[in-house]
Design an enzyme around this catalytic site. Structure first.
Site, PDB file in Angstrom:
ATOM      1  N   SER A  12       0.850  -1.183   0.000  1.00 39.66           N
ATOM      2  CA  SER A  12       0.000   0.000   0.000  1.00 39.66           C
ATOM      3  C   SER A  12       0.887   1.234   0.000  1.00 39.66           C
ATOM      4  CB  SER A  12      -0.905   0.014   1.239  1.00 39.66           C
ATOM      5  OG  SER A  12      -1.736  -1.123   1.264  1.00 39.66           O
ATOM      6  N   CYS A  37      -7.403  -1.254   7.195  1.00 37.94           N
ATOM      7  CA  CYS A  37      -6.216  -1.771   6.507  1.00 37.94           C
ATOM      8  C   CYS A  37      -5.354  -2.541   7.501  1.00 37.94           C
ATOM      9  CB  CYS A  37      -5.401  -0.635   5.883  1.00 37.94           C
ATOM     10  SG  CYS A  37      -3.965  -1.221   4.937  1.00 37.94           S
ATOM     11  N   ASP A  96      -8.520  -2.842   2.790  1.00 38.96           N
ATOM     12  CA  ASP A  96      -7.265  -3.188   2.105  1.00 38.96           C
ATOM     13  C   ASP A  96      -6.511  -4.074   3.088  1.00 38.96           C
ATOM     14  OD1 ASP A  96      -5.029  -3.395   0.578  1.00 38.96           O
ATOM     15  OD2 ASP A  96      -4.443  -1.298   0.698  1.00 38.96           O
ATOM     16  N   TRP A 145      -4.707  -8.087   4.271  1.00 42.26           N
ATOM     17  CA  TRP A 145      -3.881  -9.206   3.815  1.00 42.26           C
ATOM     18  C   TRP A 145      -3.752 -10.214   4.947  1.00 42.26           C
ATOM     19  CZ3 TRP A 145      -2.072  -4.169   4.392  1.00 42.26           C
ATOM     20  CH2 TRP A 145      -1.281  -3.933   5.526  1.00 42.26           C
TER      21      TRP A 145
END
Length: 703
Positions: free
Chosen positions: A485, A655, A700, A702
């Site tokens: 990012s 995020c 966003d 992961w």
């Protein structure tokens, strides 16, 4: 910039050509008038006039030809697809049916791949088709005119397989956007298409395997005939085992459908042949370029996955204190010469290099001359993929830039390598790891997956194993770009991209040290006056993580650890707008880390923004208190504020870690809406779904 309208300057002095009568004698002179007329007539068509006339005629002819060219080409112009907008890659428009007929193929396997796993499985499935007498081809959907897929039914007993990875929050991979658009088109007719689908996803994400599920459903909806049930691989579990189980069921169903029998012969199938070059100019040798020879030394836009920009690394510093057990880098990459554009929220892709010591150790173990130039050429003349990676190149370059030598070895690689073991016990052990027995699968999971054994470690643990380097290079997956990012805004840093990345380093169950390929490589790159470094990068647009179009809309950001990265860009952007005198809504940030004095990233910046009134900052330092406090806990403490802002139309962003943090934050958000909005649980959940559908709730994350 202010522009002033200016009148063009006019030269009022007439030229000789503009004063034709000036050279003529007066009629009252003694010169014969007939001579005067003759001289005047000669002056009517001098050289200048002829030049002007010729240019005028040429201009008319040129304009006519230009218009005819436009008219003849207007039907050839294709609209730009979403895939091209995101990646900058234009498809070559190959005809699927024509390619299969020309090459005598019966099966085509399309892959949607972002990290390379789906592409790797595709290669394996095509290769295995030979055991069943099926000639298959791998297909990257972006290279084909996907509309020709509807003609595939013209091939008797054809098979179309789709290995589709899900990217981010339920999105198609870059190379599958066009395919996804085609299948979602209501007018698409795939009647008679024999198909099967395997999805690749991660169960920690909310939209687990969405692309696999959607593809399977859409193919049936468009008239396709399902050959085998949908398979789903979970990267949070054992995706290798998931693939093997689906593959066995797939081939069983295919054999039943088309009356096929698997060959029991141990076929030594190679897709590429080795050629070592003894005399070749260095200008003809790839040196790490991803797609175009010499592109790193002679840079030209547009920059994308096949043509990354070599950005100069200008800053690389550790954001954590010296006594912290963590290392987080702040990197700045100069993109001024590239004229690359990005927005706050986008991703930057970085192509890393493998550890040079590991490359050297592999070469010594396999008795390889690293600077030898070679090529691996595909034995199938009809394939669009002539080499597994850019060739010709050196073994050093291939092991450094092109193949992933850090990943745990897949079963297909072990199976092919086992034949090169001279010790029968080692050969038996490796073959057992690749068997379909429960014992073999468990042993593979424990010895390879859990212990994270990569190629060099396998070779160290099996001393008699001596495979040829070319077979290894054929089998190993490609080294992929790593996505981060972007931690900056073009409003404040138009010529620079900032990255915030944590060093990945840990001890495996076998006691060996393991490290992340990209972050361990970046750690060694410390720019100075004496040392300059350039790294291959490109920007990936992230349309699913965007600031509100109207700056007056409030935003709520939740980003612990390196999840702060895109929000640093958001804050820079909103601060710049505020400095321009524009109305900017509330910016609320919930940040968390372990220790305030050890790993509070960008603390000085954030405190300054808070003092200036740019943001409202709420922090959680989980190891500084007796009871661990996380971002979801400080969200709960400030629930009324969150609810008030949501009712004002605020956008909510998350995020960071998908496995735990994002899920906990999601549940906390529902709790806040239920409590402070005085809603029933189901109504609160529907409120959140409505936020997602209207792009007011974006992630966003992961794993």
């Amino acid at each position: 910039m202010n522009f002033q309208s200016q009148k063009p300057k006019v030269d009022t002095k007439m030229s000789e050509e503009q004063q034709p009568m000036a050279d003529l004698p007066s009629p009252s002179s003694d010169v014969d008038p007939s001579l005067i007329v003759a001289d005047a007539e000669e002056g009517m068509f001098n050289v200048a006039d002829i030049v002007v006339f010729v240019l005028f005629v040429l201009g008319l002819v040129g304009f006519y030809l230009y218009k005819k060219y436009q008219e003849s080409n207007i039907v050839k112009i294709k609209p730009i697809s979403l895939a091209q907008l995101k990646t900058g890659i234009v498809e070559s428009g190959l005809d699927v049916l024509q390619r299969m007929q020309d090459s005598g193929k019966k099966m085509v396997v399309f892959y949607g791949s972002q990290t390379g796993t789906a592409e790797e499985f595709t290669t394996r499935l095509c290769k295995e088709g030979r055991y069943y007498g099926i000639s298959a081809m791998c297909a990257d959907p972006v290279e084909y005119d996907i509309e020709t897929l509807s003609k595939l039914k013209e091939i008797e007993d054809h098979i179309a397989v789709f290995l589709m990875a899900t990217y981010g929050e339920g999105e198609p991979t870059d190379n599958a956007i066009q395919l996804n658009e085609f299948m979602r088109n209501e007018e698409t007719d795939l009647t008679g298409l024999n198909y099967a689908v395997f999805g690749l996803g991660n169960s920690t994400y909310e939209y687990y395997n969405k692309m696999g599920k959607d593809t399977d459903e859409l193919l049936e909806k468009r008239g396709g005939t399902r050959l085998s049930p949908l398979g789903m691989g979970d990267d949070d579990g054992n995706i290798e085992d998931d693939y093997l189980n689906w593959k066995e069921a797939f081939w069983t169903d295919v054999c039943a459908k088309f009356n096929l029998i698997k060959s029991e012969d141990n076929l030594n199938i190679r897709n590429y042949k080795l050629e070592e070059h003894e005399s070749i100019h260095s200008s003809s040798v790839f040196k790490g370029e991803m797609g175009y020879l010499g592109s790193y030394s002679s840079q030209r836009p547009p920059y994308d996955a096949k043509n990354p920009f070599m950005g100069k690394l200008t800053v690389n510093q550790n954001l954590c204190s010296e006594d912290s057990d963590r290392t987080v880098f702040h990197c700045e990459i100069d993109i001024g010469k590239a004229k690359m554009k990005y927005d706050a929220g986008d991703h930057v892709a970085i192509y890393p290099e493998n550890n040079p010591k590991m490359v050297k150790d592999l070469a010594e173990r396999l008795d390889v001359e690293l600077d030898q130039v070679f090529s691996l050429d595909c034995v199938d003349e009809f394939t669009s993929k002539k080499h597994p990676f850019p060739c010709p190149t050196t073994y050093r370059t291939a092991l450094t830039h092109y193949v992933d030598i850090n990943t745990p070895i897949r079963t297909n690689v072990l199976r092919d390598l086992a034949q090169y073991a001279t010790d029968e016990n080692e050969k038996e052990f490796l073959n057992k790891l690749t068997s379909n027995t429960v014992e073999g699968k468990n042993q593979y999971n424990n010895w390879v997956v859990k212990d994270q054994r990569h190629l060099l470690q396998i070779l160290e643990d099996c001393p008699s194993l001596q495979p040829p380097i070319d077979h290894i290079l054929e089998l190993m997956p490609r080294l992929q770009a790593r996505y981060y990012s972007i931690a900056s805004s073009p409003k404040e840093n138009p010529k620079s991209i900032h990255v915030c990345a944590a060093l990945v380093k840990y001890t495996t169950n076998s006691g060996r040290q393991a490290e992340g390929v990209c972050t361990s490589w970046l750690q060694k790159l410390t720019p100075s006056e004496m040392d300059e470094y350039t790294i291959p990068v490109f920007v990936r647009r992230n349309q699913g993580f965007r600031l509100p179009r109207r700056a007056a809309v409030p935003i709520i950001m939740v980003g612990p650890g390196t999840g702060l990265a895109p929000f640093r860009g958001f804050i820079q952007h909103r601060a710049a707008l505020k400095a321009e005198g524009k109305e900017v809504g509330e910016n609320v940030l919930f940040f968390g880390c372990r220790h305030q004095d050890k790993d509070f990233l960008y603390s000085d910046e954030l405190y300054q923004y808070a003092d200036e009134g740019t943001i409202q900052l709420y922090t959680a330092f989980s190891r500084d208190t007796e009871k661990k406090v996380y971002v979801q806990n400080i969200m709960e403490d400030n629930g009324y504020l969150i609810w008030e802002l949501l009712e004002q139309g605020a956008h909510f962003y998350v995020c960071g870690d998908a496995r735990h943090m994002a899920r906990d934050v999601h549940q906390q958000l529902i709790d806040i809406i239920q409590l402070h909005g005085k809603r029933e649980r189901k109504v609160a959940e529907a409120y959140v779904v409505s936020m997602e559908n209207s792009f007011r709730y974006q992630k966003d994350v992961w794993s």
